[in-house]
Design an enzyme around this catalytic site. Sequence first.
Site, mmCIF file in Angstrom:
data_model
loop_
_atom_site.group_PDB
_atom_site.id
_atom_site.type_symbol
_atom_site.label_atom_id
_atom_site.label_comp_id
_atom_site.label_asym_id
_atom_site.label_seq_id
_atom_site.Cartn_x
_atom_site.Cartn_y
_atom_site.Cartn_z
ATOM 1 N N HIS A 1 -9.699 1.052 4.926
ATOM 2 C CA HIS A 1 -8.382 1.230 5.572
ATOM 3 C C HIS A 1 -8.542 2.177 6.764
ATOM 4 O O HIS A 1 -9.347 3.112 6.717
ATOM 5 C CB HIS A 1 -7.390 1.804 4.554
ATOM 6 C CG HIS A 1 -5.981 1.804 5.064
ATOM 7 N ND1 HIS A 1 -5.523 2.775 5.927
ATOM 8 C CD2 HIS A 1 -4.959 0.935 4.872
ATOM 9 C CE1 HIS A 1 -4.254 2.504 6.229
ATOM 10 N NE2 HIS A 1 -3.894 1.391 5.610
ATOM 11 N N ASN B 1 0.867 -1.183 0.000
ATOM 12 C CA ASN B 1 0.000 0.000 0.000
ATOM 13 C C ASN B 1 0.904 1.233 0.000
ATOM 14 O O ASN B 1 1.488 1.576 1.017
ATOM 15 C CB ASN B 1 -0.894 -0.012 1.252
ATOM 16 C CG ASN B 1 -1.739 1.247 1.357
ATOM 17 O OD1 ASN B 1 -1.902 1.977 0.390
ATOM 18 N ND2 ASN B 1 -2.276 1.494 2.546
ATOM 19 N N LYS C 1 0.030 4.242 -0.224
ATOM 20 C CA LYS C 1 -0.649 5.419 0.340
ATOM 21 C C LYS C 1 -0.425 6.630 -0.570
ATOM 22 O O LYS C 1 -0.374 6.467 -1.785
ATOM 23 C CB LYS C 1 -0.173 5.701 1.768
ATOM 24 C CG LYS C 1 -0.142 4.454 2.648
ATOM 25 C CD LYS C 1 0.025 4.776 4.105
ATOM 26 C CE LYS C 1 0.315 3.514 4.873
ATOM 27 N NZ LYS C 1 -0.023 3.608 6.280
ATOM 28 N N GLU D 1 -6.926 4.594 7.790
ATOM 29 C CA GLU D 1 -6.758 6.022 7.491
ATOM 30 C C GLU D 1 -8.045 6.594 6.870
ATOM 31 O O GLU D 1 -8.380 7.753 7.075
ATOM 32 C CB GLU D 1 -5.534 6.239 6.586
ATOM 33 C CG GLU D 1 -4.248 6.032 7.389
ATOM 34 C CD GLU D 1 -3.090 5.458 6.613
ATOM 35 O OE1 GLU D 1 -3.084 5.523 5.374
ATOM 36 O OE2 GLU D 1 -2.168 4.912 7.268
ATOM 37 N N GLY E 1 1.982 2.262 10.797
ATOM 38 C CA GLY E 1 2.904 3.385 10.628
ATOM 39 C C GLY E 1 3.587 3.820 11.907
ATOM 40 O O GLY E 1 4.177 4.902 11.961
ATOM 41 N N GLU F 1 -5.666 -4.992 10.564
ATOM 42 C CA GLU F 1 -4.667 -3.954 10.801
ATOM 43 C C GLU F 1 -4.987 -3.211 12.091
ATOM 44 O O GLU F 1 -5.801 -2.264 12.079
ATOM 45 C CB GLU F 1 -4.661 -2.972 9.630
ATOM 46 C CG GLU F 1 -4.317 -3.615 8.307
ATOM 47 C CD GLU F 1 -3.691 -2.610 7.351
ATOM 48 O OE1 GLU F 1 -2.574 -2.846 6.908
ATOM 49 O OE2 GLU F 1 -4.331 -1.579 7.071
ATOM 50 N N SER G 1 3.122 -2.036 10.562
ATOM 51 C CA SER G 1 4.567 -2.023 10.813
ATOM 52 C C SER G 1 5.263 -3.342 10.461
ATOM 53 O O SER G 1 6.176 -3.777 11.173
ATOM 54 C CB SER G 1 4.849 -1.608 12.259
ATOM 55 O OG SER G 1 4.379 -0.288 12.481
HETATM 56 C C1 PEP Z 1 -0.908 0.078 5.777
HETATM 57 O O1 PEP Z 1 -0.776 1.088 5.116
HETATM 58 O O2 PEP Z 1 -1.891 -0.636 5.579
HETATM 59 C C2 PEP Z 1 0.098 -0.253 6.798
HETATM 60 C C3 PEP Z 1 -0.028 -1.362 7.461
HETATM 61 O O3 PEP Z 1 1.121 0.649 6.979
HETATM 62 P P1 PEP Z 1 2.534 0.359 7.721
HETATM 63 O O4 PEP Z 1 3.072 -0.940 7.157
HETATM 64 O O5 PEP Z 1 3.386 1.526 7.353
HETATM 65 O O6 PEP Z 1 2.270 0.232 9.178
#
Ligand code: PEP
Length: 246
Positions: A94, A8, A10, A96, A171, A165, A209
């Site tokens: 997601h 992803n 983003k 976000e 992040g 998630e 992460s």
């Molecule tokens: C994501 O964008 O779905 C995500 C898990 O980000 P990160 O790996 O940076 O934590």
Amino acid sequence: MKKIIAANWKMHKTYEEAISYVKEIKGKNIDFEKKDVLIYPPFLYLCEVSRLLEDSNIKVGAQNVYFEKKGAFTGEISPVMIKSCKADYVLIGHSERRHIFKESDELIRKKVISSLEEGLRVMLCVGETLEERESQLTFNVIESQIKLALAGLEDYADKLEIAYEPVWAIGTGKSANPEDASRVHAFIKDTLKELFKKDANVRVLYGGSVNSQNAKDFLSAPNIDGLLVGGASLEPNTFLEIINAF
Ligand code: PEP
């Protein structure tokens, strides 16, 4: 179950950076018998990334979608448009989108239904906040997010993936531990079985992460069928290390 590793991006990368990433990863050695690989670029590059990957096994998806097919919805992108760019997947719900853009479960459900009706594969993201986790509400939150988005959609089970998630892990550099994630994944599978009244065989990915050091531990844990990777997917060689960690 075949694993799936998804990037992803983003809201990252210029057009040039996106193209150079794709060209770089396309030539790399990946065992596609063992895993599916998927990239979610920003909308703006979706058609071009799909075109460049047309003759490869790497799949492409959109990071978001609007539920209407077309019309006066300035700035939005429909499932029909995503399909017309030859992308197969769409990421919905997601954290976000849920938290920064305040997307409700009701909106997420509409997006899921219209995307599935258009023939896209849907990756639905679910996960608890830190506050919910500390209040022992993880399972309640996950169950409610899944049921509100997917009730009645059992006929589309083979077009679905779920990404677990935990919001506090995205992040932040603080991933869940694989044992805890594995327990939530088992719960997600049980919830789907109850909801769909059948063994759904839906792949459940972990995201939050993930990096090239912890990827193998997640992919080796029971019920973790793949990874959704944000930050660590932005550099092709690091993403490749994650893809090849298993
Ligand atoms: C994501 O964008 O779905 C995500 C898990 O980000 P990160 O790996 O940076 O934590």
